[in-house]
Each structure stands twice: as C-alpha cells, then as structure tokens.
Design a protein around this motif. Structure first.
Motif, PDB file in Angstrom:
ATOM      1  N   TYR A 236       0.832  -1.196   0.000  1.00 60.57           N
ATOM      2  CA  TYR A 236       0.000   0.000   0.000  1.00 60.57           C
ATOM      3  C   TYR A 236       0.869   1.249   0.000  1.00 60.57           C
ATOM      4  O   TYR A 236       1.883   1.307   0.700  1.00 60.57           O
ATOM      5  N   LEU A 237       0.453   2.248  -0.779  1.00 57.88           N
ATOM      6  CA  LEU A 237       1.126   3.541  -0.764  1.00 57.88           C
ATOM      7  C   LEU A 237       0.613   4.332   0.425  1.00 57.88           C
ATOM      8  O   LEU A 237      -0.427   4.000   1.012  1.00 57.88           O
ATOM      9  N   GLU A 238       1.310   5.391   0.775  1.00 59.96           N
ATOM     10  CA  GLU A 238       0.977   6.150   1.986  1.00 59.96           C
ATOM     11  C   GLU A 238      -0.466   6.646   1.989  1.00 59.96           C
ATOM     12  O   GLU A 238      -1.165   6.551   2.995  1.00 59.96           O
ATOM     13  N   PHE A 239      -0.935   7.143   0.840  1.00 60.68           N
ATOM     14  CA  PHE A 239      -2.292   7.689   0.794  1.00 60.68           C
ATOM     15  C   PHE A 239      -3.365   6.587   0.762  1.00 60.68           C
ATOM     16  O   PHE A 239      -4.555   6.851   0.874  1.00 60.68           O
ATOM     17  N   GLU A 240      -2.915   5.320   0.611  1.00 58.11           N
ATOM     18  CA  GLU A 240      -3.856   4.194   0.585  1.00 58.11           C
ATOM     19  C   GLU A 240      -4.041   3.546   1.960  1.00 58.11           C
ATOM     20  O   GLU A 240      -4.786   2.573   2.086  1.00 58.11           O
ATOM     21  N   LEU A 241      -3.385   4.072   2.994  1.00 55.41           N
ATOM     22  CA  LEU A 241      -3.449   3.453   4.319  1.00 55.41           C
ATOM     23  C   LEU A 241      -4.868   3.346   4.892  1.00 55.41           C
ATOM     24  O   LEU A 241      -5.188   2.347   5.550  1.00 55.41           O
ATOM     25  N   PRO A 242      -5.765   4.354   4.669  1.00 57.69           N
ATOM     26  CA  PRO A 242      -7.154   4.179   5.144  1.00 57.69           C
ATOM     27  C   PRO A 242      -7.830   2.960   4.516  1.00 57.69           C
ATOM     28  O   PRO A 242      -8.631   2.283   5.169  1.00 57.69           O
ATOM     29  N   ILE A 243      -7.495   2.641   3.286  1.00 54.46           N
ATOM     30  CA  ILE A 243      -8.044   1.459   2.603  1.00 54.46           C
ATOM     31  C   ILE A 243      -7.499   0.190   3.247  1.00 54.46           C
ATOM     32  O   ILE A 243      -8.235  -0.766   3.498  1.00 54.46           O
ATOM     33  N   LYS A 244      -6.193   0.209   3.545  1.00 52.21           N
ATOM     34  CA  LYS A 244      -5.561  -0.946   4.184  1.00 52.21           C
ATOM     35  C   LYS A 244      -6.237  -1.256   5.526  1.00 52.21           C
ATOM     36  O   LYS A 244      -6.540  -2.420   5.821  1.00 52.21           O
ATOM     37  N   GLU A 245      -6.500  -0.223   6.328  1.00 52.76           N
ATOM     38  CA  GLU A 245      -7.121  -0.411   7.647  1.00 52.76           C
ATOM     39  C   GLU A 245      -8.506  -1.036   7.517  1.00 52.76           C
ATOM     40  O   GLU A 245      -8.854  -1.969   8.250  1.00 52.76           O
ATOM     41  N   LEU A 246      -9.294  -0.537   6.555  1.00 52.29           N
ATOM     42  CA  LEU A 246     -10.649  -1.065   6.361  1.00 52.29           C
ATOM     43  C   LEU A 246     -10.619  -2.498   5.834  1.00 52.29           C
ATOM     44  O   LEU A 246     -11.441  -3.326   6.233  1.00 52.29           O
ATOM     45  N   GLU A 247      -9.680  -2.804   4.948  1.00 50.65           N
ATOM     46  CA  GLU A 247      -9.573  -4.169   4.422  1.00 50.65           C
ATOM     47  C   GLU A 247      -9.163  -5.144   5.523  1.00 50.65           C
ATOM     48  O   GLU A 247      -9.647  -6.289   5.570  1.00 50.65           O
ATOM     49  N   GLU A 248      -8.294  -4.694   6.429  1.00 53.07           N
ATOM     50  CA  GLU A 248      -7.896  -5.535   7.565  1.00 53.07           C
ATOM     51  C   GLU A 248      -9.071  -5.777   8.508  1.00 53.07           C
ATOM     52  O   GLU A 248      -9.262  -6.886   9.018  1.00 53.07           O
ATOM     53  N   GLN A 249      -9.875  -4.720   8.729  1.00 50.93           N
ATOM     54  CA  GLN A 249     -11.066  -4.853   9.572  1.00 50.93           C
ATOM     55  C   GLN A 249     -12.057  -5.846   8.959  1.00 50.93           C
ATOM     56  O   GLN A 249     -12.656  -6.673   9.655  1.00 50.93           O
ATOM     57  N   TYR A 250     -12.212  -5.765   7.646  1.00 51.93           N
ATOM     58  CA  TYR A 250     -13.136  -6.645   6.930  1.00 51.93           C
ATOM     59  C   TYR A 250     -12.697  -8.108   7.056  1.00 51.93           C
ATOM     60  O   TYR A 250     -13.515  -9.002   7.315  1.00 51.93           O
ATOM     61  N   GLU A 251     -11.402  -8.354   6.887  1.00 53.91           N
ATOM     62  CA  GLU A 251     -10.866  -9.714   7.006  1.00 53.91           C
ATOM     63  C   GLU A 251     -11.033 -10.254   8.424  1.00 53.91           C
ATOM     64  O   GLU A 251     -11.369 -11.433   8.614  1.00 53.91           O
ATOM     65  N   LYS A 252     -10.784  -9.398   9.425  1.00 53.57           N
ATOM     66  CA  LYS A 252     -10.948  -9.818  10.834  1.00 53.57           C
ATOM     67  C   LYS A 252     -12.394 -10.194  11.122  1.00 53.57           C
ATOM     68  O   LYS A 252     -12.670 -11.201  11.782  1.00 53.57           O
ATOM     69  N   ALA A 253     -13.322  -9.363  10.620  1.00 53.31           N
ATOM     70  CA  ALA A 253     -14.756  -9.633  10.836  1.00 53.31           C
ATOM     71  C   ALA A 253     -15.148 -10.967  10.186  1.00 53.31           C
ATOM     72  O   ALA A 253     -15.877 -11.772  10.786  1.00 53.31           O
ATOM     73  N   LYS A 254     -14.652 -11.229   8.986  1.00 56.80           N
ATOM     74  CA  LYS A 254     -14.953 -12.490   8.287  1.00 56.80           C
ATOM     75  C   LYS A 254     -14.386 -13.685   9.045  1.00 56.80           C
ATOM     76  O   LYS A 254     -15.041 -14.730   9.175  1.00 56.80           O
ATOM     77  N   ASN A 255     -13.182 -13.515   9.581  1.00 54.35           N
ATOM     78  CA  ASN A 255     -12.550 -14.600  10.344  1.00 54.35           C
ATOM     79  C   ASN A 255     -13.322 -14.915  11.611  1.00 54.35           C
ATOM     80  O   ASN A 255     -13.479 -16.081  11.989  1.00 54.35           O
ATOM     81  N   ILE A 256     -13.789 -13.856  12.291  1.00 54.91           N
ATOM     82  CA  ILE A 256     -14.582 -14.053  13.521  1.00 54.91           C
ATOM     83  C   ILE A 256     -15.851 -14.836  13.189  1.00 54.91           C
ATOM     84  O   ILE A 256     -16.249 -15.752  13.910  1.00 54.91           O
ATOM     85  N   GLY A 257     -16.480 -14.472  12.059  1.00 54.91           N
ATOM     86  CA  GLY A 257     -17.708 -15.156  11.636  1.00 54.91           C
ATOM     87  C   GLY A 257     -17.482 -16.620  11.308  1.00 54.91           C
ATOM     88  O   GLY A 257     -18.313 -17.469  11.626  1.00 54.91           O
ATOM     89  N   SER A 258     -16.343 -16.927  10.684  1.00 59.59           N
ATOM     90  CA  SER A 258     -16.061 -18.312  10.288  1.00 59.59           C
ATOM     91  C   SER A 258     -15.583 -19.175  11.452  1.00 59.59           C
ATOM     92  O   SER A 258     -15.752 -20.398  11.448  1.00 59.59           O
ATOM     93  N   GLU A 259     -14.988 -18.525  12.447  1.00 61.24           N
ATOM     94  CA  GLU A 259     -14.434 -19.272  13.581  1.00 61.24           C
ATOM     95  C   GLU A 259     -15.401 -19.398  14.758  1.00 61.24           C
ATOM     96  O   GLU A 259     -15.122 -20.106  15.712  1.00 61.24           O
ATOM     97  N   SER A 260     -16.516 -18.670  14.674  1.00 62.16           N
ATOM     98  CA  SER A 260     -17.490 -18.725  15.771  1.00 62.16           C
ATOM     99  C   SER A 260     -18.898 -18.743  15.193  1.00 62.16           C
ATOM    100  O   SER A 260     -19.090 -18.713  13.983  1.00 62.16           O
ATOM    101  N   GLU A 261     -19.879 -18.786  16.061  1.00 63.02           N
ATOM    102  CA  GLU A 261     -21.274 -18.806  15.617  1.00 63.02           C
ATOM    103  C   GLU A 261     -21.880 -17.402  15.577  1.00 63.02           C
ATOM    104  O   GLU A 261     -23.083 -17.238  15.393  1.00 63.02           O
ATOM    105  N   VAL A 262     -21.047 -16.377  15.734  1.00 64.34           N
ATOM    106  CA  VAL A 262     -21.541 -14.993  15.722  1.00 64.34           C
ATOM    107  C   VAL A 262     -21.858 -14.583  14.284  1.00 64.34           C
ATOM    108  O   VAL A 262     -21.069 -14.806  13.363  1.00 64.34           O
ATOM    109  N   ASP A 263     -23.046 -13.981  14.088  1.00 65.46           N
ATOM    110  CA  ASP A 263     -23.449 -13.505  12.765  1.00 65.46           C
ATOM    111  C   ASP A 263     -22.832 -12.117  12.520  1.00 65.46           C
ATOM    112  O   ASP A 263     -23.197 -11.143  13.173  1.00 65.46           O
TER     113      ASP A 263
END
Length: 317
Positions: free
Chosen positions: A3-30
């Motif tokens: 990621y380039l410096e000005f793309e860091l807000p995108i990186k943060e949101l993509e990381e949040q999205y991946e974490k949320a998906k992982n939580i959903g797949s590893e637990s029964e939380v919707d």
C-alpha cells in the motif's frame, strides 16, 4: 499487496473486513451486517481517494511494485504466440528493451517496450528499465523489420529515462534516440504506443512516436521526473510534489494538451488491483486502434502522422 501512503485508510478497512470475516467463520456470531457495513465504507473510501489523486500520487501509482510491466502485458495479450527477438546486430542485446512478434487474434504485431524488474536481481538485470543506445537500436531494427513485412508496431512505454552512464553517452545515446524519433515518423506501417507506467524524458520518446498514443489513467509522461525537476529548481527533492503539479504530466493533462490521443481507464485502485481486466482493456484498445489505420496507404499513414506531430505545441508570435 503493498500500500502507498495515501492508501493506508483502505488498508485499515480491508484488515477490519478480514478480521470480521474470520470471527464469523471461527465462531457462531453472525457478522453479516458488520461485514456489509465495512464493505460499504471501504467502497466509498476507495472512490473518494482514487477520484481525487494528485499529480504526485499518480506518479507513485505508476511506480507501484505490483504494477504489470511490458512482458506481463505481452504474455497476457499474445499467450504462446509471442516470439522474442534479440540484439541490435552491433553491440549486444539490451535487457532493458525487449521486443518480438506476437498475435492478437489472427493479426501479427511487432511488440517493443522497456522492461523493468520485479525484485533486486531482475531490476539489476533489466537495468531498472533504462535502455542503452543498443536498446534503442534493437527497437529500431525490429520496427524496420516490421515495416519490411507489413506488420504493425506496438510500443509499451515504461521507463524512468534512458541510461545516463558514460558508456551509453560514448556509444551515442542521444543519436540513437534522435534516430528512432526520425525513423518512426516515416515508418510505413501503423504504430500504436501505450504508456503503461513511467514516460520519462527522451527514454520514452525513443519509442514514443505513434499514429495512436494511448495513456493509462495512472501513468505520467514528461520531459523530466518530478524529483529531478525539484533538484534542479529548488536544489532539493523535497519539492517533488510541487514539481509534479507544475509539469502537467498526468494523463488528463496530456490529453488536454493533445499530446496523447486517448486515456485508457484502469480498474479502481490501479492496474495492479485487477491485472486481467487491465490486460483485456489494453488488448481491445490495440485491436481497435489498428482497425483505424489498417486501410490507409503507407503514404497517407506517414502524412497523417507527420501532420499530427507538426500541430503539437502552442506558441505566441
């Protein structure tokens, strides 16, 4: 993905999205609603960032390490039909300039372009995309061969400039580039130029004369790089962003000044974000551009090309 410096807000949101998906797949939380919310925010952030890029940010995008290079385009467009040709028949085979025959559908093309490396070893091997005189002479040899057999030429421009070393100057760097420009203006077959990355100085012009000049959205084309311009005018690289704005080097600026013919739209986030879509778009543009010129006689083709370049530039008497 880097990621380039000005793309860091995108990186943060993509990381949040991946974490949320992982939580959903590893637990029964919707987490469906959360994922949709993050995805919506991510799309809005991408659109907001990429539609308001500054000239310097476009320069950074053109240099992204994941961005496809000349051989990537050729292999994707031609597949197994590409046959690379080597050497200038004088000094040696310049690895920074590549070329050869390939097909799009049933039509053969002579492909020529600067090639960069993707890691330290290949960057040194390719001399960072900076061709020596023999590179430009190899390009001209291939273009003259194409002319002999009535094969159209496609040039991919992506270079920080021609190699400025002592040996290059001794072997006639300036003459080689000037000769290419002269010969390309009067080549009797259609020439399609595609600026896929950096289009710097005479290094770009040495294979940059064409009947149709296409410029990808996140590329730049200028007589000098922003860093070099800044170091000359301000004795420092710190003003590179200011220099980039002043140089008017973006695709939009080039189209406005009628120095290129068409801007090729890239996928959101740049060519490296969706390589297949980029390759497909460039392939279509090459084919449609050739269709514009294939029925012209050699005399009309050269005359039209000469008139196009004669009309460039604005002056006040």
């Amino acid at each position: 993905m880097e990621y380039l410096e000005f793309e860091l807000p995108i990186k943060e949101l993509e990381e949040q999205y991946e974490k949320a998906k992982n939580i959903g797949s590893e637990s029964e939380v919707d987490v469906t609603a959360t994922c949709k919310q993050i995805e919506k925010k991510l799309n809005e952030t991408k659109k907001d960032i990429y539609k308001n890029l500054t000239a310097w940010q476009r320069v950074q995008m053109s240099r992204h390490p994941s961005r496809p290079y000349t051989l990537d385009y050729i292999k994707a467009i031609c597949g197994d039909t590409f046959l690379e040709l080597h050497g200038d028949r004088n000094v040696k085979d310049d690895k920074a300039m590549i070329g050869g025959l390939g097909k799009i559908g049933d039509q053969s093309y002579m492909f020529v372009g600067q090639q960069k490396g993707f890691n330290t070893k290949t960057r040194q091997y390719r001399n960072f995309g900076m061709a020596n005189p023999e590179g430009y002479r190899k390009a001209l040899r291939l273009m003259k061969s194409a002319e002999k057999f009535g094969v159209p030429v496609v040039c991919f421009v992506d270079t920080p400039g021609a190699y400025p070393g002592l040996e290059a100057e001794e072997r006639g760097q300036g003459e080689a580039i000037a000769r290419n420009i002269l010969e390309m203006t009067r080549l009797k077959v259609p020439i399609i130029v595609v600026i896929i990355g950096e289009g710097a100085s005479g290094g770009a012009l040495g294979i940059g004369v064409g009947d149709k000049v296409l410029m990808l959205e996140n590329t730049w084309y200028s007589v000098i790089s922003p860093e070099s311009c800044s170091s000359i005018l301000w004795r420092s690289w710190e003003h590179k962003e200011e220099a980039a704005e002043a140089l008017k080097l973006t695709a939009k600026d080039m189209k406005k000044m009628k120095l290129v013919d068409e801007i090729v739209k890239e996928p959101l986030g740049g060519a490296h974000r969706d390589r297949d879509k980029t390759f497909s778009t460039v392939k279509e543009k090459i084919a449609s551009s050739y269709a514009e010129f294939k029925d012209l006689s050699p005399k009309d083709l050269v005359e039209q090309r000469m008139n196009k370049y004669s009309e460039m530039g604005v002056f006040k008497g």
